[in-house]
Design a protein around this motif. Sequence first.
Motif, PDB file in Angstrom:
ATOM      1  N   LEU A  40       0.814  -1.226   0.000  1.00 17.11           N
ATOM      2  CA  LEU A  40       0.000   0.000   0.000  1.00 17.11           C
ATOM      3  C   LEU A  40       0.845   1.273   0.000  1.00 17.11           C
ATOM      4  O   LEU A  40       0.303   2.365  -0.093  1.00 17.11           O
ATOM      5  CB  LEU A  40      -0.923   0.006   1.224  1.00 17.11           C
ATOM      6  N   GLU A  41       2.171   1.138   0.073  1.00 20.27           N
ATOM      7  CA  GLU A  41       3.033   2.314   0.165  1.00 20.27           C
ATOM      8  C   GLU A  41       2.866   3.278  -1.004  1.00 20.27           C
ATOM      9  O   GLU A  41       2.999   4.483  -0.839  1.00 20.27           O
ATOM     10  CB  GLU A  41       4.501   1.896   0.269  1.00 20.27           C
ATOM     11  N   ASN A  42       2.598   2.761  -2.195  1.00 21.62           N
ATOM     12  CA  ASN A  42       2.485   3.616  -3.382  1.00 21.62           C
ATOM     13  C   ASN A  42       1.047   3.995  -3.707  1.00 21.62           C
ATOM     14  O   ASN A  42       0.789   4.540  -4.767  1.00 21.62           O
ATOM     15  CB  ASN A  42       3.117   2.916  -4.590  1.00 21.62           C
ATOM     16  N   ARG A  43       0.118   3.718  -2.808  1.00 25.22           N
ATOM     17  CA  ARG A  43      -1.292   4.048  -3.032  1.00 25.22           C
ATOM     18  C   ARG A  43      -1.630   5.342  -2.300  1.00 25.22           C
ATOM     19  O   ARG A  43      -1.153   5.604  -1.196  1.00 25.22           O
ATOM     20  CB  ARG A  43      -2.203   2.931  -2.530  1.00 25.22           C
ATOM     21  N   THR A  44      -2.486   6.137  -2.905  1.00 24.08           N
ATOM     22  CA  THR A  44      -2.891   7.396  -2.287  1.00 24.08           C
ATOM     23  C   THR A  44      -3.924   7.130  -1.195  1.00 24.08           C
ATOM     24  O   THR A  44      -4.614   6.108  -1.224  1.00 24.08           O
ATOM     25  CB  THR A  44      -3.520   8.339  -3.329  1.00 24.08           C
ATOM     26  N   PRO A  45      -4.059   8.063  -0.253  1.00 26.78           N
ATOM     27  CA  PRO A  45      -5.111   7.915   0.758  1.00 26.78           C
ATOM     28  C   PRO A  45      -6.501   7.810   0.123  1.00 26.78           C
ATOM     29  O   PRO A  45      -7.348   7.070   0.603  1.00 26.78           O
ATOM     30  CB  PRO A  45      -4.977   9.190   1.599  1.00 26.78           C
ATOM     31  N   GLU A  46      -6.713   8.514  -0.993  1.00 24.17           N
ATOM     32  CA  GLU A  46      -7.999   8.447  -1.678  1.00 24.17           C
ATOM     33  C   GLU A  46      -8.247   7.052  -2.254  1.00 24.17           C
ATOM     34  O   GLU A  46      -9.363   6.537  -2.206  1.00 24.17           O
ATOM     35  CB  GLU A  46      -8.069   9.497  -2.803  1.00 24.17           C
ATOM     36  N   TRP A  47      -7.190   6.435  -2.806  1.00 18.41           N
ATOM     37  CA  TRP A  47      -7.320   5.083  -3.344  1.00 18.41           C
ATOM     38  C   TRP A  47      -7.669   4.100  -2.227  1.00 18.41           C
ATOM     39  O   TRP A  47      -8.542   3.258  -2.387  1.00 18.41           O
ATOM     40  CB  TRP A  47      -6.032   4.643  -4.053  1.00 18.41           C
ATOM     41  N   ILE A  48      -6.983   4.227  -1.094  1.00 16.76           N
ATOM     42  CA  ILE A  48      -7.225   3.318   0.035  1.00 16.76           C
ATOM     43  C   ILE A  48      -8.657   3.470   0.534  1.00 16.76           C
ATOM     44  O   ILE A  48      -9.363   2.488   0.769  1.00 16.76           O
ATOM     45  CB  ILE A  48      -6.197   3.556   1.161  1.00 16.76           C
ATOM     46  N   THR A  49      -9.126   4.722   0.659  1.00 17.53           N
ATOM     47  CA  THR A  49     -10.502   4.961   1.086  1.00 17.53           C
ATOM     48  C   THR A  49     -11.479   4.384   0.066  1.00 17.53           C
ATOM     49  O   THR A  49     -12.458   3.725   0.430  1.00 17.53           O
ATOM     50  CB  THR A  49     -10.756   6.475   1.262  1.00 17.53           C
ATOM     51  N   GLY A  50     -11.210   4.593  -1.208  1.00 19.65           N
ATOM     52  CA  GLY A  50     -12.064   4.055  -2.262  1.00 19.65           C
ATOM     53  C   GLY A  50     -12.105   2.539  -2.241  1.00 19.65           C
ATOM     54  O   GLY A  50     -13.167   1.930  -2.440  1.00 19.65           O
ATOM     55  N   MET A  51     -10.972   1.895  -1.996  1.00 24.50           N
ATOM     56  CA  MET A  51     -10.905   0.440  -1.928  1.00 24.50           C
ATOM     57  C   MET A  51     -11.726  -0.069  -0.755  1.00 24.50           C
ATOM     58  O   MET A  51     -12.494  -1.026  -0.882  1.00 24.50           O
ATOM     59  CB  MET A  51      -9.455  -0.022  -1.791  1.00 24.50           C
ATOM     60  N   GLN A  52     -11.615   0.585   0.394  1.00 28.85           N
ATOM     61  CA  GLN A  52     -12.399   0.177   1.563  1.00 28.85           C
ATOM     62  C   GLN A  52     -13.896   0.322   1.286  1.00 28.85           C
ATOM     63  O   GLN A  52     -14.689  -0.558   1.626  1.00 28.85           O
ATOM     64  CB  GLN A  52     -11.983   0.993   2.783  1.00 28.85           C
ATOM     65  N   GLU A  53     -14.287   1.425   0.662  1.00 28.95           N
ATOM     66  CA  GLU A  53     -15.697   1.639   0.332  1.00 28.95           C
ATOM     67  C   GLU A  53     -16.185   0.596  -0.669  1.00 28.95           C
ATOM     68  O   GLU A  53     -17.293   0.072  -0.547  1.00 28.95           O
ATOM     69  CB  GLU A  53     -15.893   3.053  -0.223  1.00 28.95           C
ATOM     70  N   HIS A  54     -15.349   0.287  -1.652  1.00 30.39           N
ATOM     71  CA  HIS A  54     -15.685  -0.718  -2.659  1.00 30.39           C
ATOM     72  C   HIS A  54     -15.931  -2.080  -1.997  1.00 30.39           C
ATOM     73  O   HIS A  54     -16.909  -2.758  -2.295  1.00 30.39           O
ATOM     74  CB  HIS A  54     -14.526  -0.806  -3.666  1.00 30.39           C
ATOM     75  N   MET A  55     -15.050  -2.469  -1.076  1.00 33.76           N
ATOM     76  CA  MET A  55     -15.169  -3.758  -0.391  1.00 33.76           C
ATOM     77  C   MET A  55     -16.403  -3.798   0.505  1.00 33.76           C
ATOM     78  O   MET A  55     -17.118  -4.800   0.545  1.00 33.76           O
ATOM     79  CB  MET A  55     -13.908  -4.041   0.427  1.00 33.76           C
ATOM     80  N   MET A  56     -16.672  -2.711   1.221  1.00 30.74           N
ATOM     81  CA  MET A  56     -17.839  -2.670   2.106  1.00 30.74           C
ATOM     82  C   MET A  56     -19.132  -2.727   1.291  1.00 30.74           C
ATOM     83  O   MET A  56     -20.089  -3.389   1.691  1.00 30.74           O
ATOM     84  CB  MET A  56     -17.799  -1.422   2.989  1.00 30.74           C
ATOM     85  N   LYS A  57     -19.164  -2.047   0.140  1.00 31.68           N
ATOM     86  CA  LYS A  57     -20.349  -2.069  -0.716  1.00 31.68           C
ATOM     87  C   LYS A  57     -20.596  -3.485  -1.238  1.00 31.68           C
ATOM     88  O   LYS A  57     -21.727  -3.982  -1.196  1.00 31.68           O
ATOM     89  CB  LYS A  57     -20.173  -1.099  -1.878  1.00 31.68           C
ATOM     90  N   LEU A  58     -19.558  -4.141  -1.703  1.00 29.88           N
ATOM     91  CA  LEU A  58     -19.703  -5.498  -2.215  1.00 29.88           C
ATOM     92  C   LEU A  58     -20.120  -6.455  -1.103  1.00 29.88           C
ATOM     93  O   LEU A  58     -21.004  -7.297  -1.288  1.00 29.88           O
ATOM     94  CB  LEU A  58     -18.398  -5.971  -2.864  1.00 29.88           C
ATOM     95  N   ASP A  59     -19.535  -6.305   0.075  1.00 36.21           N
ATOM     96  CA  ASP A  59     -19.911  -7.137   1.217  1.00 36.21           C
ATOM     97  C   ASP A  59     -21.400  -6.968   1.533  1.00 36.21           C
ATOM     98  O   ASP A  59     -22.112  -7.955   1.756  1.00 36.21           O
ATOM     99  CB  ASP A  59     -19.058  -6.768   2.443  1.00 36.21           C
ATOM    100  N   GLN A  60     -21.893  -5.742   1.510  1.00 37.34           N
ATOM    101  CA  GLN A  60     -23.308  -5.486   1.792  1.00 37.34           C
ATOM    102  C   GLN A  60     -24.197  -6.089   0.708  1.00 37.34           C
ATOM    103  O   GLN A  60     -25.263  -6.629   0.995  1.00 37.34           O
ATOM    104  CB  GLN A  60     -23.584  -3.991   1.949  1.00 37.34           C
ATOM    105  N   GLU A  61     -23.766  -5.997  -0.543  1.00 37.87           N
ATOM    106  CA  GLU A  61     -24.531  -6.606  -1.637  1.00 37.87           C
ATOM    107  C   GLU A  61     -24.669  -8.114  -1.427  1.00 37.87           C
ATOM    108  O   GLU A  61     -25.739  -8.678  -1.649  1.00 37.87           O
ATOM    109  CB  GLU A  61     -23.845  -6.339  -2.982  1.00 37.87           C
ATOM    110  N   LEU A  62     -23.579  -8.762  -1.012  1.00 39.83           N
ATOM    111  CA  LEU A  62     -23.617 -10.208  -0.781  1.00 39.83           C
ATOM    112  C   LEU A  62     -24.532 -10.547   0.396  1.00 39.83           C
ATOM    113  O   LEU A  62     -25.239 -11.552   0.364  1.00 39.83           O
ATOM    114  CB  LEU A  62     -22.208 -10.740  -0.545  1.00 39.83           C
ATOM    115  N   ARG A  63     -24.528  -9.703   1.422  1.00 36.64           N
ATOM    116  CA  ARG A  63     -25.428  -9.909   2.564  1.00 36.64           C
ATOM    117  C   ARG A  63     -26.887  -9.746   2.120  1.00 36.64           C
ATOM    118  O   ARG A  63     -27.740 -10.571   2.444  1.00 36.64           O
ATOM    119  CB  ARG A  63     -25.112  -8.923   3.688  1.00 36.64           C
ATOM    120  N   ASP A  64     -27.150  -8.664   1.390  1.00 35.21           N
ATOM    121  CA  ASP A  64     -28.515  -8.378   0.949  1.00 35.21           C
ATOM    122  C   ASP A  64     -29.069  -9.455   0.014  1.00 35.21           C
ATOM    123  O   ASP A  64     -30.259  -9.763   0.059  1.00 35.21           O
ATOM    124  CB  ASP A  64     -28.586  -7.010   0.261  1.00 35.21           C
TER     125      ASP A  64
END
Length: 112
Positions: A12-36
């Motif tokens: 993650l050293e070469n990733r921007t804070p925005e990318w990391i936040t976007g990745m976390q949001e992407h994973m949480m959204k997909l996790d919620q879709e699988l739950r739903d």
Amino acid sequence: MIMMFGGLGATLENRTPEWITGMQEHMMKLDQELRDSGELVASSKLTDPSQAKTVRFQGGVPVPTDGPFAEIKESLAGYWIIDATEERALQIAARVVEYTEFPMEVRQVMHL
């Protein structure tokens, strides 16, 4: 089972804070879709591999040591166990890989 690799420590050293936040949001959204959708059976994030313990057979006995493997570049970061076809599991994994560029492994859980 969909296993997520990478995304820890040096990867993650070469990733921007925005990318990391976007990745976390992407994973949480997909996790919620699988739950739903009712496809999610179980899921979990794992701690950083620096907190792992490894047990190796040394000198005729099992010996626990700190950390995983030497010079590890990719580590299991978390997983989803879903109730779906292989095709669907590969679609889910592809959505994550498309964003993170980290590898994912899809494997069927054995039933006894």
